[in-house]
Scaffold this motif. Sequence first.
Motif, mmCIF file in Angstrom:
data_model
loop_
_atom_site.group_PDB
_atom_site.id
_atom_site.type_symbol
_atom_site.label_atom_id
_atom_site.label_comp_id
_atom_site.label_asym_id
_atom_site.label_seq_id
_atom_site.Cartn_x
_atom_site.Cartn_y
_atom_site.Cartn_z
ATOM 1 N N ILE A 111 0.855 -1.206 0.000
ATOM 2 C CA ILE A 111 0.000 0.000 0.000
ATOM 3 C C ILE A 111 0.881 1.243 0.000
ATOM 4 O O ILE A 111 0.618 2.197 -0.727
ATOM 5 C CB ILE A 111 -0.974 0.007 1.200
ATOM 6 C CG1 ILE A 111 -2.188 -0.841 0.864
ATOM 7 C CG2 ILE A 111 -1.399 1.421 1.576
ATOM 8 C CD1 ILE A 111 -3.374 -0.683 1.757
ATOM 9 N N GLU A 112 1.938 1.250 0.806
ATOM 10 C CA GLU A 112 2.839 2.405 0.845
ATOM 11 C C GLU A 112 3.504 2.623 -0.506
ATOM 12 O O GLU A 112 3.637 3.763 -0.970
ATOM 13 C CB GLU A 112 3.894 2.218 1.933
ATOM 14 C CG GLU A 112 3.325 2.288 3.338
ATOM 15 C CD GLU A 112 4.355 1.983 4.411
ATOM 16 O OE1 GLU A 112 5.537 1.774 4.088
ATOM 17 O OE2 GLU A 112 3.960 1.954 5.590
ATOM 18 N N VAL A 113 3.909 1.537 -1.163
ATOM 19 C CA VAL A 113 4.518 1.640 -2.496
ATOM 20 C C VAL A 113 3.500 2.224 -3.478
ATOM 21 O O VAL A 113 3.814 3.148 -4.240
ATOM 22 C CB VAL A 113 5.015 0.261 -2.990
ATOM 23 C CG1 VAL A 113 5.361 0.292 -4.474
ATOM 24 C CG2 VAL A 113 6.209 -0.197 -2.171
ATOM 25 N N LEU A 114 2.278 1.704 -3.441
ATOM 26 C CA LEU A 114 1.251 2.194 -4.370
ATOM 27 C C LEU A 114 0.916 3.658 -4.102
ATOM 28 O O LEU A 114 0.702 4.430 -5.034
ATOM 29 C CB LEU A 114 0.003 1.312 -4.288
ATOM 30 C CG LEU A 114 0.198 -0.135 -4.752
ATOM 31 C CD1 LEU A 114 -1.071 -0.945 -4.516
ATOM 32 C CD2 LEU A 114 0.627 -0.196 -6.209
ATOM 33 N N GLU A 115 0.881 4.052 -2.824
ATOM 34 C CA GLU A 115 0.642 5.461 -2.501
ATOM 35 C C GLU A 115 1.738 6.338 -3.095
ATOM 36 O O GLU A 115 1.458 7.405 -3.636
ATOM 37 C CB GLU A 115 0.573 5.664 -0.986
ATOM 38 C CG GLU A 115 -0.698 5.155 -0.362
ATOM 39 C CD GLU A 115 -0.701 5.249 1.162
ATOM 40 O OE1 GLU A 115 0.389 5.317 1.785
ATOM 41 O OE2 GLU A 115 -1.807 5.251 1.724
ATOM 42 N N ALA A 116 2.982 5.897 -2.998
ATOM 43 C CA ALA A 116 4.102 6.668 -3.554
ATOM 44 C C ALA A 116 4.005 6.749 -5.076
ATOM 45 O O ALA A 116 4.255 7.801 -5.666
ATOM 46 C CB ALA A 116 5.428 6.040 -3.142
#
Length: 150
Positions: A111-116
């Motif tokens: 999720i953090e990767v996708l947010e970035a």
Amino acid sequence: MAYEIESPYVKIEVESAGRKAVLDADLSIEAVTEFGARCKRIMEDMDRLRPEIEEARKALDLERMDALNSRAQAAVEGACASIVGDDGVRSFKEGCFPGRKQVLKPMLSLIEVLEAVVKGEGDARRKQEELAAHYLSEANSAQTEPDPAA
């Protein structure tokens, strides 16, 4: 004559402990909006479940903790799937964590990767739009006919 149409899809490569997965991320407005809404619901659900999680931890109720983790993982997978699809989630789990059933923490990292990725693509698009607006305003104010005074 060939025309290229901008695609809302980008390929992202994720890696964990030397294992990789390549995912097609849908960065269309609809997908990003759905992703944001699902992430918000996850945060709200986790806030509501926090006392229940702590109670299960203190009681060492492993069955209840497993059930809560599974519930949270399903919600996180759903949010990720709004960007990379069910196949992308499956590819991530099988490619980076083969054989593991519970992958909640890695899914939270995804999720953090996708947010970035969403933020980075959004910033890039905004810059392109600003440049286009700048050049369009210059083009609109450019003199189109010779100056009769010259």
